[in-house]
Design a protein around this motif. Structure first.
Motif, PDB file in Angstrom:
ATOM      1  N   GLN A 272       0.931  -1.285   0.148  1.00  0.00           N
ATOM      2  CA  GLN A 272       0.539   0.516  -0.249  1.00  0.00           C
ATOM      3  C   GLN A 272       1.020   1.227   0.235  1.00  0.00           C
ATOM      4  O   GLN A 272       0.154   2.358  -0.199  1.00  0.00           O
ATOM      5  CB  GLN A 272      -0.607   0.032   1.103  1.00  0.00           C
ATOM      6  CG  GLN A 272      -2.291  -0.822   1.134  1.00  0.00           C
ATOM      7  CD  GLN A 272      -2.998  -0.452   0.287  1.00  0.00           C
ATOM      8  OE1 GLN A 272      -3.414   0.405   0.066  1.00  0.00           O
ATOM      9  NE2 GLN A 272      -2.948  -1.154  -1.364  1.00  0.00           N
ATOM     10  N   ARG A 291      -7.559  -5.832  -4.235  1.00  0.00           N
ATOM     11  CA  ARG A 291      -7.641  -5.639  -3.300  1.00  0.00           C
ATOM     12  C   ARG A 291      -8.954  -6.634  -3.318  1.00  0.00           C
ATOM     13  O   ARG A 291      -9.776  -7.307  -2.801  1.00  0.00           O
ATOM     14  CB  ARG A 291      -8.945  -4.270  -3.762  1.00  0.00           C
ATOM     15  CG  ARG A 291     -10.031  -4.153  -3.426  1.00  0.00           C
ATOM     16  CD  ARG A 291     -10.736  -2.660  -4.060  1.00  0.00           C
ATOM     17  NE  ARG A 291      -9.802  -2.170  -5.020  1.00  0.00           N
ATOM     18  CZ  ARG A 291     -10.566  -2.055  -6.341  1.00  0.00           C
ATOM     19  NH1 ARG A 291     -11.677  -2.602  -6.313  1.00  0.00           N
ATOM     20  NH2 ARG A 291      -9.613  -1.728  -6.959  1.00  0.00           N
ATOM     21  N   ARG A 370     -16.352   6.307  -0.840  1.00  0.00           N
ATOM     22  CA  ARG A 370     -15.550   4.953   0.117  1.00  0.00           C
ATOM     23  C   ARG A 370     -14.365   5.311  -0.236  1.00  0.00           C
ATOM     24  O   ARG A 370     -13.863   5.761  -0.834  1.00  0.00           O
ATOM     25  CB  ARG A 370     -16.038   3.676  -0.694  1.00  0.00           C
ATOM     26  CG  ARG A 370     -15.905   2.906  -0.555  1.00  0.00           C
ATOM     27  CD  ARG A 370     -16.019   1.358  -1.229  1.00  0.00           C
ATOM     28  NE  ARG A 370     -14.667   0.670  -0.279  1.00  0.00           N
ATOM     29  CZ  ARG A 370     -14.785  -1.107  -0.799  1.00  0.00           C
ATOM     30  NH1 ARG A 370     -15.392  -1.293  -2.342  1.00  0.00           N
ATOM     31  NH2 ARG A 370     -14.062  -1.883  -0.929  1.00  0.00           N
ATOM     32  N   TYR A 372     -10.215   4.290   0.925  1.00  0.00           N
ATOM     33  CA  TYR A 372      -9.899   2.661   0.628  1.00  0.00           C
ATOM     34  C   TYR A 372      -8.405   2.829   1.595  1.00  0.00           C
ATOM     35  O   TYR A 372      -8.106   3.993   2.110  1.00  0.00           O
ATOM     36  CB  TYR A 372      -9.130   2.703  -0.599  1.00  0.00           C
ATOM     37  CG  TYR A 372      -9.767   2.494  -1.917  1.00  0.00           C
ATOM     38  CD1 TYR A 372     -10.886   1.221  -1.701  1.00  0.00           C
ATOM     39  CD2 TYR A 372     -10.768   3.638  -2.756  1.00  0.00           C
ATOM     40  CE1 TYR A 372     -12.134   0.797  -2.786  1.00  0.00           C
ATOM     41  CE2 TYR A 372     -12.221   2.985  -3.664  1.00  0.00           C
ATOM     42  CZ  TYR A 372     -11.969   1.452  -3.166  1.00  0.00           C
ATOM     43  OH  TYR A 372     -13.685   1.359  -4.207  1.00  0.00           O
ATOM     44  N   ASP A 373      -7.765   1.974   1.937  1.00  0.00           N
ATOM     45  CA  ASP A 373      -6.500   2.085   2.482  1.00  0.00           C
ATOM     46  C   ASP A 373      -5.342   3.392   2.101  1.00  0.00           C
ATOM     47  O   ASP A 373      -5.013   3.647   2.668  1.00  0.00           O
ATOM     48  CB  ASP A 373      -5.976   0.878   2.490  1.00  0.00           C
ATOM     49  CG  ASP A 373      -6.699  -0.147   3.929  1.00  0.00           C
ATOM     50  OD1 ASP A 373      -7.479   0.079   4.640  1.00  0.00           O
ATOM     51  OD2 ASP A 373      -6.377  -1.434   3.677  1.00  0.00           O
TER      52      ASP A 373
END
Ligand code: KIV
Ligand code: ZN
Length: 397
Positions: A272, A291, A370, A372-373
């Motif tokens: 990530q 993902r 949304r 996300y990381d």
């Protein structure tokens, strides 16, 4: 019982970084190198110092920052290249000069315009000089898999005579196949290494999608160092993916009983971080870190996983650091959920840092459905840029 240790040589900052769309600035390289050290790789190839001032400065900075890991600098066989690599490593606690030259007739004729004899002498000169400047020297025969085996063994023997302790066999163009590559490793082992204290390394590119398979076949045949990158980035189709290699050895230890020093739960945070730094998303179906790697949508699969994850999962998400928490982060989420997710991603934030991140998070959550990381990691960078918090600060040299 294990069959020995396989050293993990990470070249994300060199082969990975030199591929299109993957460049990083000095602070980003140092930040990534710190994460690679946390991950537990054995060697970080930090750059190609002759290539640019930026590369030189980055190797210097990484060498001054990462004290537990071997830091490698790449160079060709020319005097100036080798000096520059040595200078970039001057402050390294554990320096390694990695010198290379092409050995295939195609490269000799069309790129180097040199004879086999001349390349042999270039190798002798480079390894001897590098060995006078660094305690550890690795020699790579570029395009080894399309080279004449007798010539390859001859050139490797010269490198060993001059003091190279690591011989790297690159599949530069991703051309070889697992059985063929294993035979090449065995030939080098029997004809060059024999009982000498020399490590065979492999460096596989993914042009046919075989980089990981070829590397594993090489390990089974006696290679004890694999060169690889996070998310498999690298020239053209990339290098062997570090996370795939490590988890193949972990999950299939019955067939591949080799140790390595990687902390597997740091794999996803490393993936990530890299993806955030280079702005290059991991493909959703990428093994281990994509993902969808632990996502189940089909009813039959969901049913199986609910009854027992082993039905469709050969490793747990936790074992590779994928947060298993079902907490969905959105505009109604609170500080606790945010802190927990950061913790799962490997960032433990001080209260003031958490406050800053939370303020940035709520603003983002108002705009985006949304989160996300990767968004969360980026927020830390943003928070730092706004008020110079320390979260993303890299060591300066
Ligand atoms: O692919 C390759 O041959 C290389 C060498 C410089 C090791 O990257
Ligand atoms: Zn390469």
């Amino acid at each position: 019982m294990t069959a020995g240790k396989v050293a993990i040589f990470d070249t994300t900052l060199r082969d990975g970084e030199q591929s299109p769309g993957c460049s990083m600035n000095l602070e980003e390289k140092v930040r990534m190198a710190q994460q690679l050290e946390t991950l537990g790789v054995d060697v970080i190839e930090a750059g190609f110092p002759i290539a640019s001032e930026g590369d030189f400065a980055a190797v210097k900075a990484v060498a001054a920052t990462c004290r537990d890991t071997i830091i490698a600098a790449l160079c060709r066989t020319a005097e100036e290249d080798i000096h520059r690599a040595a200078r970039s490593l001057a402050r390294a606690a554990r320096p390694r000069i990695h010198t290379f030259v092409a050995t295939s007739d195609i490269h000799l004729e069309h790129k180097l315009r040199k004879s086999r004899k001349e390349v042999l002498e270039m190798t002798r000169f480079a390894v001897r000089m590098a060995r006078n400047l660094a305690a550890e020297v690795e020699f790579s025969a570029e395009d080894a898999t399309r080279s004449d085996v007798d010539y390859l063994c001859e050139i490797f023997s010269v490198a060993v005579e001059e003091g190279a302790s690591i011989l790297n066999i690159p599949d530069t163009v991703g051309y070889t196949l697992p059985t063929e590559f294993a035979a090449l490793v065995r030939a080098v082992r029997e004809r060059v290494v024999a009982d000498k204290q020399v490590t065979i390394s492999v460096h596989c590119h993914n042009d046919l999608g075989l980089a990981v398979s070829n590397s594993l076949a090489a390990i089974a045949a006696g290679a004890r160092q694999v060169e690889c990158t996070i998310n498999g980035i690298g020239e053209r189709a990339g290098n062997a993916s570090l996370e795939e290699l490590v988890m193949a050895m972990h999950v299939r230890a019955d067939q591949l009983p080799f140790e390595n020093g990687v902390k597997t739960e740091q794999l996803y945070p490393s993936s990530q971080l890299l993806s955030t730094l280079i702005g290059f998303e991991v493909q959703p179906n990428k093994a281990i870190v994509g993902r969808n790697a632990f996502a189940h949508e089909a009813g039959i699969h969901q049913h199986g996983v609910i009854n027992n994850p082993l039905c469709y999962e050969i490793m747990t998400p936790e074992s590779v650091g994928v947060p298993s928490s079902n907490l969905v982060l959105g505009k109604h989420s609170g500080r606790h959920a945010l802190a927990l997710r950061y913790d799962e991603l490997g960032y433990s934030l001080a209260p003031a840092e958490l406050d800053r991140a939370y303020r940035a998070f709520t603003k983002l959550a108002d705009r985006k459905k949304r989160i996300y990381d990767q968004d969360l990691i980026s927020l830390l960078g943003g928070a730092k840029a706004q008020d110079s918090g320390l979260v993303f600060a890299a060591a300066t040299v």
